[in-house]
Design an enzyme around this catalytic site. Structure first.
Site, short mmCIF file in Angstrom:
data_model
loop_
_atom_site.label_atom_id
_atom_site.label_comp_id
_atom_site.label_asym_id
_atom_site.label_seq_id
_atom_site.Cartn_x
_atom_site.Cartn_y
_atom_site.Cartn_z
N ASP A 38 0.78 -1.25 -0.06
CA ASP A 38 0.01 0.08 -0.05
C ASP A 38 0.97 1.33 0.19
O ASP A 38 1.70 1.41 0.77
CB ASP A 38 -1.18 0.17 1.14
CG ASP A 38 -2.27 0.69 0.85
OD1 ASP A 38 -3.62 0.20 0.77
OD2 ASP A 38 -2.07 2.16 0.64
N SER A 152 -15.15 -3.34 -12.03
CA SER A 152 -16.21 -2.56 -11.10
C SER A 152 -17.57 -2.62 -12.05
O SER A 152 -17.34 -2.58 -13.12
CB SER A 152 -15.77 -1.24 -10.75
OG SER A 152 -16.95 -0.29 -10.13
N TYR A 165 -12.69 5.98 -14.35
CA TYR A 165 -12.75 4.68 -13.62
C TYR A 165 -13.26 3.47 -14.49
O TYR A 165 -12.79 2.35 -14.36
CB TYR A 165 -13.45 5.05 -12.28
CG TYR A 165 -13.44 4.02 -11.22
CD1 TYR A 165 -12.53 3.86 -10.49
CD2 TYR A 165 -14.67 3.37 -11.38
CE1 TYR A 165 -12.75 2.91 -9.51
CE2 TYR A 165 -14.82 2.58 -10.29
CZ TYR A 165 -13.67 2.07 -9.35
OH TYR A 165 -13.86 1.13 -8.29
N GLY A 166 -14.64 3.86 -15.11
CA GLY A 166 -15.05 2.66 -15.81
C GLY A 166 -14.31 2.18 -16.86
O GLY A 166 -14.28 0.99 -17.22
N LYS A 169 -11.60 0.25 -15.26
CA LYS A 169 -12.24 -1.12 -14.86
C LYS A 169 -12.43 -2.06 -15.99
O LYS A 169 -12.47 -3.40 -15.81
CB LYS A 169 -13.43 -0.80 -13.88
CG LYS A 169 -12.71 -0.15 -12.53
CD LYS A 169 -11.76 -0.89 -11.98
CE LYS A 169 -11.62 -0.81 -10.62
NZ LYS A 169 -10.41 -1.42 -9.79
N SER A 199 -16.49 1.70 2.08
CA SER A 199 -14.98 1.85 2.26
C SER A 199 -14.70 3.38 2.14
O SER A 199 -15.53 4.20 1.81
CB SER A 199 -14.05 1.11 1.23
OG SER A 199 -14.34 1.65 0.04
P1 NAI Z 1 -9.83 1.82 -0.41
O1 NAI Z 1 -9.61 3.24 -0.90
O2 NAI Z 1 -10.52 1.67 1.00
O3 NAI Z 1 -8.62 1.24 -0.57
C1 NAI Z 1 -7.76 1.25 -1.60
C2 NAI Z 1 -6.26 1.08 -1.29
O4 NAI Z 1 -5.48 1.18 -2.32
C3 NAI Z 1 -6.15 2.35 -0.32
O5 NAI Z 1 -5.21 1.90 1.05
C4 NAI Z 1 -4.94 3.04 -1.12
O6 NAI Z 1 -3.86 3.72 -0.42
C5 NAI Z 1 -4.46 1.99 -2.12
N1 NAI Z 1 -3.67 2.58 -3.04
C6 NAI Z 1 -4.24 3.51 -4.09
N2 NAI Z 1 -3.20 3.63 -5.29
C7 NAI Z 1 -2.24 2.96 -5.01
C8 NAI Z 1 -1.28 2.71 -5.65
N3 NAI Z 1 -0.90 3.52 -6.71
N4 NAI Z 1 0.05 1.64 -5.21
C9 NAI Z 1 -0.45 1.05 -4.07
N5 NAI Z 1 -1.65 1.33 -3.32
C10 NAI Z 1 -2.52 2.33 -3.65
O7 NAI Z 1 -10.68 1.24 -1.58
P2 NAI Z 1 -11.52 -0.24 -1.54
O8 NAI Z 1 -13.19 0.25 -1.51
O9 NAI Z 1 -11.18 -1.03 -0.50
O10 NAI Z 1 -11.45 -0.73 -3.03
C11 NAI Z 1 -10.55 -1.64 -3.37
C12 NAI Z 1 -10.62 -1.97 -4.89
O11 NAI Z 1 -11.92 -2.49 -5.11
C13 NAI Z 1 -10.25 -0.98 -5.85
O12 NAI Z 1 -9.66 -1.38 -6.96
C14 NAI Z 1 -11.66 -0.23 -5.97
O13 NAI Z 1 -11.63 0.30 -7.46
C15 NAI Z 1 -12.58 -1.68 -6.06
N6 NAI Z 1 -13.90 -1.49 -6.11
C16 NAI Z 1 -14.34 -0.92 -4.79
C17 NAI Z 1 -15.71 -0.96 -4.83
C18 NAI Z 1 -16.49 -0.54 -3.29
O14 NAI Z 1 -17.75 -0.63 -3.47
N7 NAI Z 1 -15.53 0.00 -2.45
C19 NAI Z 1 -16.65 -1.13 -6.01
C20 NAI Z 1 -16.12 -1.36 -7.17
C21 NAI Z 1 -14.56 -1.85 -7.37
#
Ligand code: NAI
Length: 300
Positions: A38, A152, A165-166, A169, A199
């Site tokens: 992270d 997504s 984003y879309g 994804k 989240s």
């Molecule tokens: P979040 O924001 O809680 O966690 C994402 C993590 O990725 C963060 O800890 C961030 O520091 C880390 N991160 C961001 N850019 C980075 C980089 N360049 N290198 C290393 N780490 C990096 O988000 P969440 O909700 O846990 O999302 C996880 C995945 O699920 C993402 O790919 C998101 O697009 C996808 N997603 C989430 C949805 C939701 O409802 N929460 C819906 C659809 C997809």
């Protein structure tokens, strides 16, 4: 509990928070050595903070598990290589990669700057490339691997304000589709998940009564199953959230052959036959262009 990962090493990107953190904790609980990557930036990808990954590693170790922290950026070639190097140095291999790291910079398309476009494409799509490439090199040498792409519903189905984003994804779905074909003779499987969770990323989206039932942990069991050595699934997409799990497919209708590859087709003929052309009766999931045979009657 018999879906175990003893002796396996799993890299989870973006595992310092949200859904990735839950993946990391559960892989470790099931015996995997876990690389917790992270960068620790903010929701839009700005800034860095190494404590995000470190805290998850501490949590895993405190529970008796094995974990190593990595603070590199998934969106750079050096970052991707360093993430895989962390796994090699700490645990001597890579068996599982969950491409999970993500950011958002939502805007109506006409208001979106090219920087906002590039930043989001970079973390999700370039990031999936930059980490998958060195991980796949290790997996190919050992004829084994399980790789997850995080897509997504915003890309699969569409969502207001998320053109960057879309697009990113759906890009990772295309990447998965090609890699599953290129690697089919090795025991390396690629699947995509479209999670849903309350989240940081979705902080203002879900009302509290819905958010409380969208704990990130409900996305974990599907990823654990897909990444297990006993799971034969390859090249599939699963949408999920709150305890709901569903296969999602890219399908193609049977279509209608109105030409012969020689006769010109006027647009008016398309208009006339549009209902039949558009019909999804008998539509099929197309898993590989080699098996995409609908046009073949024309050539027989
Ligand atoms: P979040 O924001 O809680 O966690 C994402 C993590 O990725 C963060 O800890 C961030 O520091 C880390 N991160 C961001 N850019 C980075 C980089 N360049 N290198 C290393 N780490 C990096 O988000 P969440 O909700 O846990 O999302 C996880 C995945 O699920 C993402 O790919 C998101 O697009 C996808 N997603 C989430 C949805 C939701 O409802 N929460 C819906 C659809 C997809």
């Amino acid at each position: 509990m018999d879906l175990l990962f003893n002796g396996r090493t799993a890299i989870i990107t973006g595992a310092g928070a949200g859904i990735g953190r839950e993946y990391a904790l559960e892989f470790a609980r099931r015996g995997a050595n876990v690389v917790v990557n992270d960068l620790g930036g903010s929701r839009d990808g700005s800034g860095v903070n190494s404590s995000a990954a470190d805290l998850v590693v501490e949590e895993i170790r405190a529970a008796g598990g094995q974990a190593a922290a990595n603070h590199d950026n998934v969106a750079t070639e050096e970052g991707g290589r360093a993430i895989v190097a962390t796994a090699m140095e700490a645990f001597g291999g890579v068996d599982v990669l969950v491409n999970n790291a993500g950011i958002i910079r939502d805007k109506n398309f006409l208001k979106m700057t090219v920087e906002e476009w590039d930043a989001v494409i970079s973390v999700h799509l370039r990031g999936a490339y930059c980490v998958t490439r060195p991980a796949l090199e290790v997996m190919r040498n050992r004829n084994y691997g399980r790789i997850i792409m995080t897509t997504s519903t915003s890309g699969l189905f569409g969502n207001f304000g998320q053109s960057n984003y879309g697009a990113a994804k759906m890009g990772v779905v295309g990447l998965m589709n090609v890699l599953k074909v290129e690697n089919k003779k090795y025991d390396i499987h690629f699947n995509a998940v479209a999670p849903t969770a309350a989240s940081r990323m979705t902080a203002e989206i879900f009302p509290p009564n819905i958010a409380e039932r969208l704990h990130p942990k409900f996305n974990v069991p599907m990823v654990i199953y897909l990444c297990h050595e006993g799971c034969a699934e390859n090249g599939s997409i699963f949408a999920m959230g709150a305890g709901w799990y569903a296969r999602t497919e890219i399908v193609c209708g049977k279509g209608l052959c109105i030409g012969d590859g020689r006769r010109d087709i006027p647009a008016e003929e398309i208009r006339e036959r549009f209902a039949e052309i558009s019909s999804m009766d008998g539509a099929k999931n197309v898993t590989n262009v080699e098996t995409f045979s609908y046009m073949s009657p024309l050539f027989s």
